[in-house]
Design an enzyme around this catalytic site. Structure first.
Site, PDB file in Angstrom:
ATOM      1  CD  GLU A 117      -5.228 -11.668  14.176  1.00  0.00           C
ATOM      2  OE1 GLU A 117      -4.036 -12.015  14.279  1.00  0.00           O
ATOM      3  OE2 GLU A 117      -6.143 -12.097  14.896  1.00  0.00           O
ATOM      4  CB  ILE A 147     -12.117  -3.660  11.610  1.00  0.00           C
ATOM      5  CG1 ILE A 147     -11.031  -4.686  11.978  1.00  0.00           C
ATOM      6  CG2 ILE A 147     -13.521  -4.232  11.793  1.00  0.00           C
ATOM      7  CD1 ILE A 147     -10.900  -5.872  11.018  1.00  0.00           C
ATOM      8  N   GLY A 327      -7.793  14.395 -18.933  1.00  0.00           N
ATOM      9  CA  GLY A 327      -6.705  15.302 -18.573  1.00  0.00           C
ATOM     10  C   GLY A 327      -6.995  16.178 -17.368  1.00  0.00           C
ATOM     11  CD  GLU A 349     -14.870  -8.510   1.849  1.00  0.00           C
ATOM     12  OE1 GLU A 349     -14.474  -8.275   3.004  1.00  0.00           O
ATOM     13  OE2 GLU A 349     -15.740  -9.343   1.575  1.00  0.00           O
TER      14      GLU A 349
END
Lengths: 369, 339
Positions: A117, A147, A327, A349
């Site tokens: 959330e 999400i 580089g 996760e």
């Protein structure tokens, strides 16, 4: 202890590698990265060619590794239509399996997992999105953040508060939410550092009605279901890490070799290559060990968290080293994308910090060896 | 420079950045530095900071110039890099042409030195024939410039015109553009024979300037993380209350403060400061992004650009390995670290 894959699994690796080399062209990977567009055609192709074979979880892990080795944005996009499936397959009713999973498994639908959330990702028990029951339906209000598949999924398994309990995680339940439900709104999040081909969105639920039959398992058990899922999914995120690390390493090695023996004989370069290769090998071993526990139905959350944390850090470490030793040539090639893509693995996760908490708590709870 | 003067200069530049750069920093990343900002940078004397006043520059001293680089890098590393490229690289190599320097200082033209091919040991592939340039530059930062300095066969040439661009992946400093160039008959003027030594000298002399950009980036990204850790809560407590967050941020902030002191100390070794500052910029941006979590991964929060820019800065003007080789030679007093 057996460190070898079966012939069948080896063949799967070759098949996925061939698919990724054929389909994930440099132009396509750059295009979807630049445009932040989900590769729908690739999803269909990977489904048609059975790149994800759920009959053997090792094959899924191998496929994720090989796809991310070619390109993480496209690779994850091709494997993510099933994201969250285990929650329904392990805990959902036959009705939910039939109504929702069948379409995903037929390649006709995309699903997603909606847990995080805006106010918090790591503190899963702190979820505020709330559902009240009315006339045999849940009325859901709140929102979800970051999400995956947010604007393309047909439905989401979502962790929602259904009661206020003294122990916060006891009040959480999983509901299946269709993106077609009135009150559902998704907004694509643009401007990600990496994995830009994947679809990420913010979801809003405004007086959204969800049928009671869309409850997964029992009310109040949602936290447990989601944690069980994370103990599975984190193995596959570790697979993403191995793939990204291997892909970055492959590219760096190619550049180093192209510069001739005078360059590759430099010990600074050789030590860097040795460090990178060792990290990748260690990440692979720890991931396969955690996977073997899980795939034999004896998941070990500590091993899983160690694997996810280490493989994520390995991806970042190897991508950084790869750019260091190559580089200007490296940062001007697709190697730079691996550097951008890798960083998400330390965040999604379960951040590396969350993984460390899980590991530490397991250590402190356990006895001496 | 006196501490009080430095403080006042910092405050003035910070105020300028707040008013003119902070709100459009994201736009700069996505669509380049707008011309009205270029005009304002010129108006402040930043674009000609190190250019002689006779040629329209402001002739700032080294410390003041580095304060400009450091403070602008906090808001937009791309803006800071523009100022750096004009003052630390282009101008010293093109000092003979007063009218071009005036254009640079006034922001009406841009000049870029295409040195990355040379610095990364690639063969010169732009060849000069009868005053015209033909061939490709593989890597060019700020390819929309009017003036291009290109090494070829040991000499340095000034090229004018608009070469064809071959866009490259752009990890960092996106506000400046980055691409390969194809010259097909552009006017070319030889400005320096045996130019390699001079180029190396200019790059070496820019070490502390690069460090100033890196310290600006490191400081900004850690300050952002500290601010975020005060307001973001998890498990009911602000992030700053958690030991690993507070300790790591405090540790890095104190290292950045120390590096800044060294940067403005006349006795410090430029290359050491450069290596240290770039390392701090990389570590700080990675930690800051991590502390911001998913939000840090989105461009809106203005953190991820430091992660990209820090890595780019670490390879543009000599990689860590190349710098360490030079440092080893200095420390040993003879060639070292060559195997």
């Amino acid at each position: 202890m057996n460190f070898e894959f079966t012939e069948d699994q080896q063949k799967m690796r070759e098949k996925v590698r061939e698919f990724a080399q054929r389909e994930f062209t440099p132009e396509l990977a750059a295009k979807f990265d630049m445009e932040e567009k989900y590769p729908e055609e690739l999803r269909k192709k990977s489904f048609e060619e059975k790149i994800i074979d759920y009959s053997d979880p090792w094959k899924v892990l191998i496929a994720i590794e090989e796809l991310c080795r070619a390109d993480a944005g496209l690779g994850i996009s091709a494997t993510v239509p099933y994201f969250g499936e285990e929650i329904i397959s392990l805990f959902g009713s036959d009705y939910l399996k039939e109504k929702y999973l069948a379409a995903v498994n037929d390649g006709k639908a995309i699903m997603g997992l909606a847990v995080t959330e805006p106010g918090g990702g790591s503190d899963v028990a702190g979820i505020k999105t709330f559902a009240t029951k009315k006339d045999g339906k849940y009325i859901v209000n709140g929102g979800k953040m970051f999400i995956t598949n947010g604007t393309i999924a047909n439905f989401f398994v979502s962790l929602i508060r259904t009661s206020n309990e003294e122990k916060r995680h006891h009040g959480l339940s999983v509901l299946v939410i269709e993106s077609s439900f009135p009150g559902f709104k998704s907004t694509k999040l643009r401007g990600k550092l990496g994995v830009r081909a994947t679809d990420t969105a913010e979801l809003q639920f405004n007086n959204m009605e969800v049928p009671e039959a869309n409850l997964v398992g029992e009310e109040g058990k949602g936290f447990y279901y989601v944690m069980t899922f994370f103990n599975i999914s984190r193995i596959f995120v570790a697979g993403q890490g191995i793939g990204i690390a291997q892909g970055a390493y492959d590219r760096a090695l190619r550049i180093i070799k192209s510069r001739g023996a005078a360059y590759s004989n430099n010990e600074e370069i050789q030590f860097a290559l040795a460090d990178m290769a060792t990290h990748i090998e260690a990440a692979r071993l720890i991931t396969y060990k955690a996977a073997s526990f899980l795939f034999n139905f004896k998941p070990d959350p500590m091993e899983t968290s160690m694997a996810k944390k280490y493989a994520a850090e390995t991806a970042v470490y190897v991508a950084e080293k790869a750019l260091e030793i190559t580089g200007i040539e490296g940062i001007s090639s697709d190697l730079e994308r691996f550097y951008r893509d890798a960083k998400i693995l330390e965040i999604w996760e379960g951040t590396s910090e969350v993984e460390k908490l899980i590991i530490a708590r397991s250590i402190l709870k356990g006895g001496e060896n | 420079m006196e501490q009080e003067e430095m403080r006042m200069l910092r405050e003035n530049i910070d105020e300028f950045c707040t008013r003119n750069i902070a709100d459009i920093a994201l736009k700069i990343e996505n669509s380049g530095i707008p011309q009205d900002l270029v005009a304002k940078l010129a108006g402040q004397g930043f674009l000609g900071a190190r250019i002689n006043p006779e040629n329209g520059g402001s002739g700032l001293d080294e410390d003041s110039y580095r304060i400009v680089l450091e403070r602008t890098a906090r808001s937009s590393p791309s803006v800071s890099m523009l100022i750096f490229l004009e003052n630390s690289i282009f101008s010293p190599l093109y000092s003979h042409d007063g009218s071009a320097l005036r254009e640079i200082a006034s922001g009406t033209s841009r000049g870029t030195a295409c040195l990355f091919d040379y610095l990364s040991g690639q063969e010169d592939s732009v060849k000069m024939k009868s005053g015209k340039a033909y061939g490709t530059v593989k890597y060019c930062l700020m390819p929309d410039s009017e003036y291009f300095l290109v090494p070829s066969d040991g000499s340095l040439y000034a090229l004018k015109g608009k070469p064809r661009q071959n866009p490259l992946p752009r990890l960092g400093f996106r506000g400046l553009g980055y691409s390969g160039l194809e010259f097909d008959g552009s006017d070319a003027e030889k400005i320096l024979e045996n130019a390699h030594a001079m180029i190396d000298e200019v790059i070496a002399a820019a070490s502390k300037d690069i460090a100033a950009i890196a310290i600006g980036m490191a400081g900004a990204t850690i300050d952002k993380a500290m601010e975020y850790s005060r307001v973001r809560t998890t498990f009911g407590r602000p992030l700053k209350d958690y030991g690993p967050v507070a300790f790591n941020l405090s540790d890095l902030k104190s290292q950045i403060d120390e590096a800044r002191n060294l940067l403005y100390s006349a006795s410090s070794d430029p290359l050491s400061i450069k290596i240290m500052a770039i390392e701090l910029a990389r570590k700080s941006s990675r930690l800051s992004l991590q502390i911001h979590g998913g939000y840090g991964y989105l461009e809106d929060f203005g953190v991820e650009k430091f992660y990209r820019d820090a890595m780019s800065l670490s390879v543009f003007f000599g990689t860590r390995g190349e710098d360490l080789k030079t440092l080893s030679k200095k420390m040993y007093g003879e060639t070292a670290g060559i195997i």
